[in-house]
Structures are given as C-alpha cells and as structure tokens.
Design an enzyme around this catalytic site. Structure first.
Site, PDB file in Angstrom:
ATOM      1  N   LEU A 140     -24.382  80.970   1.881  1.00 16.14           N
ATOM      2  CA  LEU A 140     -25.354  79.935   2.588  1.00 16.14           C
ATOM      3  C   LEU A 140     -26.830  80.746   2.532  1.00 16.14           C
ATOM      4  O   LEU A 140     -27.190  82.022   2.960  1.00 16.14           O
ATOM      5  CB  LEU A 140     -25.671  79.319   3.799  1.00 16.14           C
ATOM      6  N   ASP A 141     -27.952  79.311   1.527  1.00 19.42           N
ATOM      7  CA  ASP A 141     -29.149  81.074   2.104  1.00 19.42           C
ATOM      8  C   ASP A 141     -29.784  80.979   3.287  1.00 19.42           C
ATOM      9  O   ASP A 141     -29.679  80.970   4.254  1.00 19.42           O
ATOM     10  CB  ASP A 141     -30.096  78.724   1.195  1.00 19.42           C
ATOM     11  N   LYS A 142     -31.188  82.078   2.475  1.00 18.01           N
ATOM     12  CA  LYS A 142     -31.710  82.524   3.529  1.00 18.01           C
ATOM     13  C   LYS A 142     -32.247  82.006   5.389  1.00 18.01           C
ATOM     14  O   LYS A 142     -31.718  82.563   6.455  1.00 18.01           O
ATOM     15  CB  LYS A 142     -32.892  83.433   2.997  1.00 18.01           C
ATOM     16  N   THR A 144     -30.726  78.815   6.395  1.00 19.94           N
ATOM     17  CA  THR A 144     -29.487  77.639   6.502  1.00 19.94           C
ATOM     18  C   THR A 144     -29.123  78.340   7.131  1.00 19.94           C
ATOM     19  O   THR A 144     -28.594  79.993   6.869  1.00 19.94           O
ATOM     20  CB  THR A 144     -29.340  77.479   5.358  1.00 19.94           C
ATOM     21  N   ARG A 241     -30.124  70.372  -1.450  1.00 18.53           N
ATOM     22  CA  ARG A 241     -31.919  70.699  -1.565  1.00 18.53           C
ATOM     23  C   ARG A 241     -32.368  69.755  -2.752  1.00 18.53           C
ATOM     24  O   ARG A 241     -33.678  68.747  -2.037  1.00 18.53           O
ATOM     25  CB  ARG A 241     -32.127  71.597  -1.060  1.00 18.53           C
TER      26      ARG A 241
END
Length: 324
Positions: A140-142, A144, A241
């Site tokens: 997961l993105d930082k 998220t 996104r």
C-alpha cells in the site's frame, strides 16, 4: 531456529531437455523460481553430486540435490513500533497499516517501516528468501491505510502471491474524491503504464501496457465531494489514484494525481482534516494458503477519514449554522 533443509529429487525421463531451474521450481512449489535460481547461483544445487548451473538441460534420470540453508537474520532491524493486527495465525498476519508508514525499507526509509515493526511483533517467522523476515505479498502507498497481508514463511508467500496474480483476491477500498461522479457505478478498464512525462506517475492513457481494471460505486454525495467504494480487480501501482483522477475525480489531498484540482464546498475543510490522500483498503478476502478457505478481513476507517466524513455530512443550514 529453522534448520537447513536438504532435498533430493530424481528427474523423470520426461524432464529431458528442461532447464534445471525450471524443473526444480515445479518440483519444489514452496519456493519461488527466483529463490531457486539464487540457491543454484550460491552453489546449493547439485546434479548427480556435482554443482550445476540454472541453465543446465536435464537428460532425465539424474539425482537432483538442493540445500536450503537456515534463514539468516534480516538486514532490517526489529523496532518496537505501533501496529494493529486484524488477523494472525501460523501462516500469515493481516495488519491495519497506518497512514504515513512505509511498507518496506528503502531509499530514504531505512527504519520505521512496517517490516521493522513486524520483525519485533511477529515471533514465529520461519523465513522468506533465506532471511528471517516477513514476506510482503502486496503493498500500500505510504499514506494509504487499511488491510495488508504478510506471509510468515515461503510456502505461504508463494500461495498468496499466486492468489493475487490469478485474481483470487477481493480488494475493496473506500475513497473520498473531488466532485460527484455522474454515474452511480462505473467500470474503468484500460492499458496501464508509467506516465511518459512525469515518471513518478502512472496512467491509463497508454497504447501499450498491462491491463488494469477498477470498478467504483458512489456510496454518498456531498458538497464538492463523494464517498466511493472501489473494487480493485488488478493491482497496478497507484491504480485507483490514476484511474479516478483520469475519470475526473481525483482523491482528496492527492498531491501527485490531483494537484490541479481545487477543492470546493465542504471538501476544503475535509482536506484540511485529512492532510493525506483519502484512500483506505477497507476489505480483503483471499483463500487461506493452508486451508484454501476464504478469509475475510475488514479494517475500520481511521480517525482522520472519519473526521473528514463527519465534516462532509454536516451540511450547514442557510443561516450558516450547523444542525441542532
């Protein structure tokens, strides 16, 4: 401590002409092909008692030996960091990743990551890739938040990676987006790749790339924003996104994909409360690597997301005061 694992396998006649690394990856399905190639390069594979290269073509009938050394301590150090566990058993752990936490150590993030936290939190790691570290199945993105599954040993990692690759995993997200989509439900299906100009971004507007499928439903509409539920049918980097941004509805606070979008109405206040992209990995369902039974996990909305929702729902009266 996990002991070294010495394995032997007799190559059948039908293996004639097959590469050694290919055959061993089929014979030992609990190890990835890249892991097997690494073991061969390190001199841990023998054919009829002699070291062999990964590219060796088998004749059939050879005795193949493979040594899997005991895992060594991982380079990332264990750190006592807060981490919320949603589910844990002897094969895997599902965490509720917090906003701002990077999943894996890398450039600029040598410590303070989820891997560092799990090395301290999980006491029964059996090793992945020859190291005593958790197996990161997906990322997961930082900024998220939400559900993220991690394997405790290599066999679980291989099974989980296969489940993700074959789309046997259901991934449901919640997102707050700019504006209100015209369609209550939509499917975005594109080719997907890195942006030709801004290399930090990805895009669904490419002529060649990997397939990417995103399905979203509008759950609530607000002044200047909407709450959408997103099913991620493929797992490309930044997929939600990029797809939602190119559909005209970037995430609130997404500096990379929504920098040119000015917030309107209550979305202005919601963004001030959030301060990070409004994306939450809400639900995860996948076949358990040991039993095959589908495991369902859900991560509650984090406090900042809840606060933003409360602001959006609290529509002011004509007098300028809120209800009540």
């Amino acid at each position: 401590m996990v002991a070294p694992d010495a394995r032997e396998h007799r190559a059948p006649p039908e293996a004639r002409g097959e590469r050694l690394d290919q055959f061993l990856s089929r014979a030992f399905t609990d190890l990835t092909r890249s892991r097997i190639q690494g073991l061969i390069e390190a001199g841990h594979a023998q054919v009829d008692g002699k070291p062999a290269k990964a590219s060796l073509r088998l004749k059939g009938g050879e005795l193949l030996s493979l040594l899997v050394p005991a895992p060594v301590p991982a380079i990332p150090v264990a750190e006592e960091l807060p981490v919320t566990v949603l589910h844990e058993d002897r094969d895997l752990v599902v965490v509720d990743k917090a906003a701002g936490m990077v999943v894996h150590p890398g450039a600029g993030h040598a410590s303070g990551t989820l891997v560092n936290a799990l090395l301290h939190r999980v006491k029964d790691l059996a090793g992945v890739g020859g190291e005593l570290r958790p197996g990161i199945v997906h990322r997961l993105d930082k900024d998220t938040t939400g559900c993220l599954v991690v394997a405790k040993h290599e066999k679980a990692l291989v099974a989980l990676q296969k489940a993700f690759k074959t789309r046997a995993v259901e991934k449901t997200y919640l997102a707050l987006v700019h504006g209100v989509p015209k369609a209550a439900e939509a499917r975005i299906e594109t080719l997907y790749g890195r942006h030709p100009v801004n290399r930090q971004r990805f895009t669904g507007k490419v002529k060649e790339g990997k397939p990417a499928i995103t399905v979203y439903r509008v759950l609530e509409s607000f002044e200047g924003a909407a709450l959408v539920e997103v099913d991620l049918l493929t797992g490309r980097t930044h997929q939600i996104r990029a797809h939602l941004s190119e559909a005209g509805h970037p995430l609130l606070c997404d500096a990379l994909y929504g920098a040119g979008r000015k917030a309107k109405g209550r979305a202005v206040e919601a963004q001030e409360v959030l301060g990070r992209q409004a994306l939450h990995a809400w639900k995860l369902a996948f076949p358990h690597p040991r039993t095959g039974k589908v495991l369902h996990v859900e991560a509650p909305l984090p406090a900042d997301f809840e606060a933003a929702l409360k602001l959006l729902r609290d529509v002011p009266s004509p007098s300028g005061r809120g209800p009540g």
